[in-house]
Design a protein around this motif. Structure first.
Motif, PDB file in Angstrom:
ATOM      1  N   HIS A 111      -2.181 -44.329  -4.990  1.00 14.12           N
ATOM      2  CA  HIS A 111      -1.050 -45.258  -4.917  1.00 14.12           C
ATOM      3  C   HIS A 111       0.199 -44.513  -4.456  1.00 14.12           C
ATOM      4  O   HIS A 111       0.207 -43.280  -4.409  1.00 14.12           O
ATOM      5  CB  HIS A 111      -0.814 -45.916  -6.281  1.00 14.12           C
ATOM      6  CG  HIS A 111      -0.402 -44.974  -7.376  1.00 14.12           C
ATOM      7  ND1 HIS A 111      -1.300 -44.234  -8.103  1.00 14.12           N
ATOM      8  CD2 HIS A 111       0.820 -44.625  -7.846  1.00 14.12           C
ATOM      9  CE1 HIS A 111      -0.655 -43.485  -8.984  1.00 14.12           C
ATOM     10  NE2 HIS A 111       0.649 -43.691  -8.844  1.00 14.12           N
TER      11      HIS A 111
ATOM     12  N   HIS B  50       4.781 -44.737  -4.692  1.00 12.44           N
ATOM     13  CA  HIS B  50       5.985 -45.351  -5.276  1.00 12.44           C
ATOM     14  C   HIS B  50       7.065 -45.371  -4.194  1.00 12.44           C
ATOM     15  O   HIS B  50       7.593 -44.320  -3.820  1.00 12.44           O
ATOM     16  CB  HIS B  50       6.473 -44.553  -6.491  1.00 12.44           C
ATOM     17  CG  HIS B  50       5.408 -44.384  -7.531  1.00 12.44           C
ATOM     18  ND1 HIS B  50       4.986 -45.421  -8.326  1.00 12.44           N
ATOM     19  CD2 HIS B  50       4.659 -43.311  -7.874  1.00 12.44           C
ATOM     20  CE1 HIS B  50       4.018 -44.980  -9.124  1.00 12.44           C
ATOM     21  NE2 HIS B  50       3.797 -43.705  -8.867  1.00 12.44           N
TER      22      HIS B  50
ATOM     23  N   GLU C 258       7.940 -38.430  -8.331  1.00 10.68           N
ATOM     24  CA  GLU C 258       7.271 -38.489  -9.634  1.00 10.68           C
ATOM     25  C   GLU C 258       6.958 -37.078 -10.109  1.00 10.68           C
ATOM     26  O   GLU C 258       6.355 -36.293  -9.376  1.00 10.68           O
ATOM     27  CB  GLU C 258       5.963 -39.285  -9.491  1.00 10.68           C
ATOM     28  CG  GLU C 258       5.055 -39.191 -10.711  1.00 10.68           C
ATOM     29  CD  GLU C 258       3.776 -39.994 -10.551  1.00 10.68           C
ATOM     30  OE1 GLU C 258       3.776 -41.016  -9.827  1.00 10.68           O
ATOM     31  OE2 GLU C 258       2.765 -39.585 -11.131  1.00 10.68           O
TER      32      GLU C 258
ATOM     33  N   HIS D 229      -0.833 -40.643  -3.796  1.00 13.56           N
ATOM     34  CA  HIS D 229      -1.243 -39.647  -4.793  1.00 13.56           C
ATOM     35  C   HIS D 229      -2.200 -40.228  -5.830  1.00 13.56           C
ATOM     36  O   HIS D 229      -2.436 -41.435  -5.872  1.00 13.56           O
ATOM     37  CB  HIS D 229      -0.010 -39.053  -5.482  1.00 13.56           C
ATOM     38  CG  HIS D 229       0.777 -40.046  -6.278  1.00 13.56           C
ATOM     39  ND1 HIS D 229       1.658 -40.918  -5.690  1.00 13.56           N
ATOM     40  CD2 HIS D 229       0.814 -40.318  -7.609  1.00 13.56           C
ATOM     41  CE1 HIS D 229       2.203 -41.681  -6.634  1.00 13.56           C
ATOM     42  NE2 HIS D 229       1.699 -41.344  -7.807  1.00 13.56           N
TER      43      HIS D 229
HETATM   44 MN    MN Z   1       2.288 -42.421  -9.501  1.00 14.43          MN
END
Ligand code: MN
Ligand code: GLV
Length: 202
Positions: A93, A95, A100, A139
């Protein structure tokens, strides 16, 4: 990644209580009136336990974004808890609004992302260690240990957003035409139908 705050805090008003008289046009959610803000608005207990990993991915993510934790509104950060069964994967996925930081608290995970140049960067990360995923990169986390694994993931956005790769391509509603997916992945339509059968509801 979020804009800087312009006041001490702006505890998000409860959903459905986004009253026009509330105090801000600031990006994010309207603020609760300060007179009704209490200490508990700055407290979040939902990460004391983890989400179930009893699912096909063997993964459970407990979000701690502004929607779950209204005190984060305008503060430009948030935190998730990720639990993985042995062999479990928090699936690929991105973001769109945040980097992150993955801080592993228990077990060992292979954590990796792919850059815009197509290079795969990864590392087995153990308890007490961290790995960072740059904003927008695809990731995952994969439990490569023998027991359960747990990480806290920290974001420089109150609402990082999540685009799940397989879900967004093969589970989109309404569906993306088979021909588009077949050409995109250089496979036949039957392969696309098989993938859709796993990600589309109904
Ligand atoms: Mn993530
Ligand atoms: C892990 O990748 C997460 O988004 O919490």
């Amino acid at each position: 990644a979020d804009p800087d705050p312009v006041q001490d805090f702006c505890v998000a008003a409860a959903p459905g209580d986004h009253n026009a008289s509330y105090s801000t046009t600031y990006p994010g959610f309207p603020c609760k009136p300060t007179s009704s803000v209490v200490s508990d608005d700055f407290f979040f207990a939902a990460h004391a336990s983890g989400a179930s990993t009893d699912n096909p991915n063997g993964a459970g993510v407990t979000p701690g974004n502004v929607e779950a934790f209204p005190g984060l509104n305008t503060l430009g950060l948030s935190i998730n808890r990720v639990d993985l069964a042995p062999g479990g994967v928090n699936p690929l996925h991105t973001h769109p609004r945040s980097a992150e930081l993955v801080h592993v608290e228990a077990g060992e995970m292979l954590v990796g992302f792919v850059s815009t140049e197509g290079k795969f960067y990864s590392k087995v990360v153990r308890a007490g260690e961290s790995f960072v995923i740059p904003r927008g990169m695809m990731h995952f986390q994969y439990n490569v240990g023998t027991g359960a694994a747990r990480a806290m993931t920290v974001f420089n956005s109150q609402l990082p957003g999540v685009v799940l790769a397989a879900q967004s391509l093969f589970g989109a509603e309404p569906e993306i035409p088979d021909a588009v997916l077949a050409k995109s992945f250089q496979v036949d339509a039957d392969t696309i139908k098989l993938l859709k059968s796993k990600f589309r509801k109904g």
